[in-house]
Design a protein around this motif. Structure first.
Motif, PDB file in Angstrom:
ATOM      1  N   MET A 201       0.819  -1.210   0.000  1.00 27.27           N
ATOM      2  CA  MET A 201       0.000   0.000   0.000  1.00 27.27           C
ATOM      3  C   MET A 201       0.861   1.273   0.000  1.00 27.27           C
ATOM      4  O   MET A 201       0.607   2.193  -0.780  1.00 27.27           O
ATOM      5  N   LEU A 202       1.861   1.315   0.886  1.00 26.62           N
ATOM      6  CA  LEU A 202       2.619   2.546   1.059  1.00 26.62           C
ATOM      7  C   LEU A 202       3.711   2.736   0.012  1.00 26.62           C
ATOM      8  O   LEU A 202       3.925   3.857  -0.464  1.00 26.62           O
TER       9      LEU A 202
ATOM     10  N   LEU B 192      -0.336   7.475   4.383  1.00 24.94           N
ATOM     11  CA  LEU B 192      -0.520   6.699   5.611  1.00 24.94           C
ATOM     12  C   LEU B 192      -1.994   6.634   5.993  1.00 24.94           C
ATOM     13  O   LEU B 192      -2.501   5.583   6.383  1.00 24.94           O
ATOM     14  N   GLN B 193      -2.686   7.753   5.871  1.00 27.03           N
ATOM     15  CA  GLN B 193      -4.097   7.795   6.245  1.00 27.03           C
ATOM     16  C   GLN B 193      -4.933   6.899   5.328  1.00 27.03           C
ATOM     17  O   GLN B 193      -5.794   6.160   5.796  1.00 27.03           O
TER      18      GLN B 193
ATOM     19  N   ALA C  75      -7.847   1.781   4.453  1.00 27.69           N
ATOM     20  CA  ALA C  75      -8.029   0.598   3.605  1.00 27.69           C
ATOM     21  C   ALA C  75      -7.744  -0.692   4.365  1.00 27.69           C
ATOM     22  O   ALA C  75      -8.416  -1.709   4.157  1.00 27.69           O
ATOM     23  N   SER C  76      -6.760  -0.679   5.248  1.00 32.13           N
ATOM     24  CA  SER C  76      -6.371  -1.913   5.942  1.00 32.13           C
ATOM     25  C   SER C  76      -7.071  -2.094   7.283  1.00 32.13           C
ATOM     26  O   SER C  76      -7.061  -3.185   7.852  1.00 32.13           O
ATOM     27  N   GLY C  77      -7.642  -1.014   7.803  1.00 29.62           N
ATOM     28  CA  GLY C  77      -8.303  -1.094   9.095  1.00 29.62           C
ATOM     29  C   GLY C  77      -7.315  -1.102  10.257  1.00 29.62           C
ATOM     30  O   GLY C  77      -7.667  -1.487  11.364  1.00 29.62           O
TER      31      GLY C  77
ATOM     32  N   ALA D 121       0.137   4.335  13.220  1.00 29.85           N
ATOM     33  CA  ALA D 121       1.319   3.900  13.965  1.00 29.85           C
ATOM     34  C   ALA D 121       1.674   2.453  13.628  1.00 29.85           C
ATOM     35  O   ALA D 121       2.849   2.124  13.425  1.00 29.85           O
ATOM     36  N   ALA D 122       0.659   1.583  13.547  1.00 26.79           N
ATOM     37  CA  ALA D 122       0.910   0.177  13.226  1.00 26.79           C
ATOM     38  C   ALA D 122       1.486   0.031  11.821  1.00 26.79           C
ATOM     39  O   ALA D 122       2.376  -0.787  11.569  1.00 26.79           O
ATOM     40  N   LEU D 123       0.997   0.864  10.875  1.00 31.70           N
ATOM     41  CA  LEU D 123       1.539   0.832   9.510  1.00 31.70           C
ATOM     42  C   LEU D 123       2.999   1.285   9.480  1.00 31.70           C
ATOM     43  O   LEU D 123       3.814   0.711   8.771  1.00 31.70           O
TER      44      LEU D 123
END
Length: 175
Positions: A131-132, A139-140, A145-147, A151-153
């Motif tokens: 994704m990134l 990030l947003q 999209a991932s739920g 911070a976790a991303l």
């Protein structure tokens, strides 16, 4: 010059206007580059201005001016020689550029290797990288999209990058 020393501004302006073509001719004897020649003439005029109080009106003006001009010309040549000795001429005629299509196979191979390496990552890291980095989501957007949280991303991306560096960089290298 004697009138200029006495404070006659018009006489000083006329003097500077009259000596400038002569100074250009003196500089042109030694300097071929037009910009360097003009720089030298300006340098001479500044020196004449700074040293005008040293002129003795009882003596001829010409030799005093020529002495200053010759010193400034020689100083300029030396300075340009020092600068020129440290510079490398740029010869753009000899440069060649490969066709953009020339490295397509290599780029495709590198992209395939990176995608395969990403496929081997744990699910969270793999999704974050796709994704990134591959889809270039913010990030947003990726968090929505991932739920998962932003911070976790970030953590997943950091861990994925560290793991990928370990796969592609030899041991002991820093990057």
């Amino acid at each position: 010059m004697a009138r200029a020393q006495a404070g006659d501004r018009e006489a000083y302006r006329a003097l500077l206007n009259d000596i400038t073509p002569y100074l250009r001719a003196l500089a042109a004897r030694h300097i071929r580059n037009g910009e360097d020649m003009e720089d030298t003439v300006q340098d001479v005029l500044l020196t004449v201005h700074a040293a005008r109080h040293t002129y003795d009106p009882a003596r001829p003006f010409g030799p005093w001016l020529v002495a200053i001009a010759n010193r400034r010309i020689v100083d300029g040549l030396r300075r340009r020689g020092r600068i020129g000795s440290h510079e490398m001429p740029v010869e753009t005629d000899l440069e060649t550029f490969s066709d953009a299509a020339a490295n397509l196979q290599e780029e495709a191979m590198n992209a395939r290797l990176v995608r395969e390496a990403i496929d081997q990552l744990p699910v969270g890291q793999r999704d974050a990288m796709r994704m990134l980095k591959l889809e270039e989501m913010s990030l947003q957007e990726a968090a929505t999209a991932s739920g998962t949280s932003v911070a976790a991303l970030k953590v997943a991306t950091h861990r994925a990058m560290k793991r990928l560096r370990g796969l592609f960089l030899p041991r002991g290298s820093k990057s």
